[in-house]
Design an enzyme around this catalytic site. Structure first.
Site, PDB file in Angstrom:
ATOM      1  N   LYS A  17     -14.302   1.747 -34.413  1.00 60.05           N
ATOM      2  CA  LYS A  17     -14.292   0.937 -35.634  1.00 60.05           C
ATOM      3  C   LYS A  17     -14.005   1.788 -36.860  1.00 60.05           C
ATOM      4  O   LYS A  17     -13.318   1.330 -37.789  1.00 60.05           O
ATOM      5  CB  LYS A  17     -15.647   0.244 -35.803  1.00 60.05           C
ATOM      6  CG  LYS A  17     -16.007  -0.730 -34.701  1.00 60.05           C
ATOM      7  CD  LYS A  17     -17.388  -1.303 -34.899  1.00 60.05           C
ATOM      8  CE  LYS A  17     -18.485  -0.263 -34.707  1.00 60.05           C
ATOM      9  NZ  LYS A  17     -18.609   0.206 -33.312  1.00 60.05           N
ATOM     10  N   GLU A  36      -7.246  -3.263 -30.757  1.00 65.74           N
ATOM     11  CA  GLU A  36      -7.809  -4.566 -30.429  1.00 65.74           C
ATOM     12  C   GLU A  36      -9.306  -4.488 -30.134  1.00 65.74           C
ATOM     13  O   GLU A  36     -10.077  -5.366 -30.513  1.00 65.74           O
ATOM     14  CB  GLU A  36      -7.079  -5.180 -29.234  1.00 65.74           C
ATOM     15  CG  GLU A  36      -7.611  -6.528 -28.784  1.00 65.74           C
ATOM     16  CD  GLU A  36      -7.464  -7.605 -29.846  1.00 65.74           C
ATOM     17  OE1 GLU A  36      -8.495  -8.103 -30.335  1.00 65.74           O
ATOM     18  OE2 GLU A  36      -6.324  -7.938 -30.194  1.00 65.74           O
ATOM     19  N   GLY A  95     -30.470  -0.916 -22.390  1.00 64.31           N
ATOM     20  CA  GLY A  95     -29.247  -0.216 -22.741  1.00 64.31           C
ATOM     21  C   GLY A  95     -28.408  -0.914 -23.785  1.00 64.31           C
ATOM     22  O   GLY A  95     -27.300  -0.471 -24.096  1.00 64.31           O
ATOM     23  N   LYS A  98     -16.795  -4.282 -38.810  1.00 70.76           N
ATOM     24  CA  LYS A  98     -15.969  -5.280 -38.136  1.00 70.76           C
ATOM     25  C   LYS A  98     -15.486  -6.355 -39.116  1.00 70.76           C
ATOM     26  O   LYS A  98     -14.357  -6.854 -38.992  1.00 70.76           O
ATOM     27  CB  LYS A  98     -16.754  -5.900 -36.977  1.00 70.76           C
ATOM     28  CG  LYS A  98     -17.061  -4.896 -35.878  1.00 70.76           C
ATOM     29  CD  LYS A  98     -17.983  -5.468 -34.816  1.00 70.76           C
ATOM     30  CE  LYS A  98     -18.260  -4.439 -33.723  1.00 70.76           C
ATOM     31  NZ  LYS A  98     -19.174  -4.942 -32.689  1.00 70.76           N
ATOM     32  N   GLY A 122     -19.456  -3.358 -23.212  1.00 69.63           N
ATOM     33  CA  GLY A 122     -19.288  -3.113 -21.783  1.00 69.63           C
ATOM     34  C   GLY A 122     -18.171  -2.127 -21.531  1.00 69.63           C
ATOM     35  O   GLY A 122     -17.133  -2.166 -22.188  1.00 69.63           O
ATOM     36  N   VAL A 177     -13.274  -4.680 -32.567  1.00 69.14           N
ATOM     37  CA  VAL A 177     -14.116  -5.753 -33.090  1.00 69.14           C
ATOM     38  C   VAL A 177     -14.964  -6.393 -32.000  1.00 69.14           C
ATOM     39  O   VAL A 177     -16.185  -6.455 -32.101  1.00 69.14           O
ATOM     40  CB  VAL A 177     -13.267  -6.818 -33.812  1.00 69.14           C
ATOM     41  CG1 VAL A 177     -14.127  -8.013 -34.228  1.00 69.14           C
ATOM     42  CG2 VAL A 177     -12.596  -6.214 -35.037  1.00 69.14           C
TER      43      VAL A 177
END
Length: 353
Positions: A128, A152, A209, A227, A325, A155
């Site tokens: 970011k 891409e 986590g 963002k 993730g 965000v």
């Protein structure tokens, strides 16, 4: 068949996941996407650096349990990381930047992107910082050197909000957005609605986590602020900096606030938003907002992210998907490479024999 040589800068969760995908999906990509990926360099502050013009075996990189300085065991490797030399000199078409970055100045990622773009290499990143702080400069540098700067995943991880809004909502007159752009804070608010106090909810998020040892950036809205800047500048033509966005987190919400909203068929969410004003200026904010349960963002729970675009022709258009993730974020990098591949002039990348 086209093969892109790539250099990985940082070999933590995201770039390691990309290497996993290369090890298992490269043949599929060659058939379905028209290109393959060949890792020719990796640089990591913990592991060191390694350059191999003919390519490194992705499976070995993933499965070898390297200790600190472990890249020094490999041919062409060094126990010390030299990000600048790797970025500038490695025979890479694309630099994949995924390092830990200071959110105040975007470093070291801003410098990594500058070095790569100035060297005539495409850059894809999920960071970011460099996008929120230096996107205009970096896009101009990319254009001057005939390459692309793609981000891409900066965000909503692998959920394609930037490209989707730019391409599929083109002409719909996007004039604002509001979103749940941080999974940690959303998880904490959900746990508070279930009866936990703020501190206990944060501890559970850390245990799973979702939250870092220092959760400040998530729960105080700083992550969302970056963002908002990215989306406002990219989609609304703004020129915001993080200091231009008013920012308030969720730490001051009490269990009583949460329960009062629940009793009124409402729910608190940390909302990042921006709107184009009547005079053409753009205002951005991050703050807890009490949403009616009928609101399209009210039902977005857990670590899921969502953004609702305000359009003149379609009304609100909401996109929901994973905001974090390893594999999901690695997919965002792949989607950026797909965009680079689709936009390249014919004959600019050597095809494999």
């Amino acid at each position: 068949m086209t093969v892109y040589n790539i250099a990985l800068v940082g070999f933590g969760g995201v770039n390691r996941a990309l290497a996993e995908l290369i090890a298992t999906k490269n043949q599929l990509w060659q058939r379905e996407l028209g290109f393959g990926l060949n890792i020719v360099a990796v640089s990591d502050l913990h592991l060191g650096s390694v350059v191999s013009p003919n390519g490194l075996d992705a499976r070995t990189l993933v499965e070898a349990n390297f200790e600190k300085g472990g890249f020094g065991q490999l041919s062409g490797g060094s126990a010390e990381a030299d990000n600048e030399a790797v970025i500038k000199s490695a025979p890479a078409d694309i630099v994949v930047e995924a390092t830990f970055t200071n959110p105040r100045d975007g470093e070291p990622a801003v410098s990594h992107c500058r070095w790569a773009l100035a060297s005539g290499k495409h850059v894809v990143t999920t960071n970011k910082g460099p996008v929120a702080i230096a996107a205009r400069e970096l896009k101009e540098l990319a254009e001057a050197n005939g390459v692309r700067f793609e981000y891409e995943g900066s965000v909503m991880s692998g959920t394609p909000v930037i490209r989707m809004a730019e391409r599929t909502l083109a002409g719909s007159e996007v004039n604002g957005f509001e979103g749940i752009l941080n999974g940690t804070s959303n998880f904490v608010l959900g746990k508070m609605e279930a009866g936990l106090d703020f501190g206990s909810a944060v501890k559970e998020a850390q245990a799973l986590g979702y939250a870092e040892a220092d959760p400040t950036a998530d729960v105080e809205g700083h992550d969302v602020c970056l963002k908002v800047v990215i989306l406002a500048n990219e989609l609304l033509g703004a020129n915001l900096t993080p200091d231009d966005v008013t920012c308030q987190g969720i730490s001051n919400l009490s269990p009583a606030d949460i329960q009062e909203a629940s009793g009124a068929n409402a729910r608190w969410k940390l909302i990042g938003s921006a709107v184009r004003n009547a005079d053409g200026s753009v205002s951005g904010s991050v703050a807890p907002v009490r949403l009616s349960l009928q609101h399209p963002l009210a039902g977005v729970n857990g670590a899921t992210n969502a953004v609702s675009f305000k359009t003149e022709l379609l009304g609100p258009v909401t996109v929901v998907g994973p905001g974090a993730g390893r594999i999901e974020t690695a997919y965002a990098l792949l989607s950026d490479i797909i965009a680079i591949h689709a936009s390249r002039p014919a004959g600019t990348v050597k095809d494999a024999a």
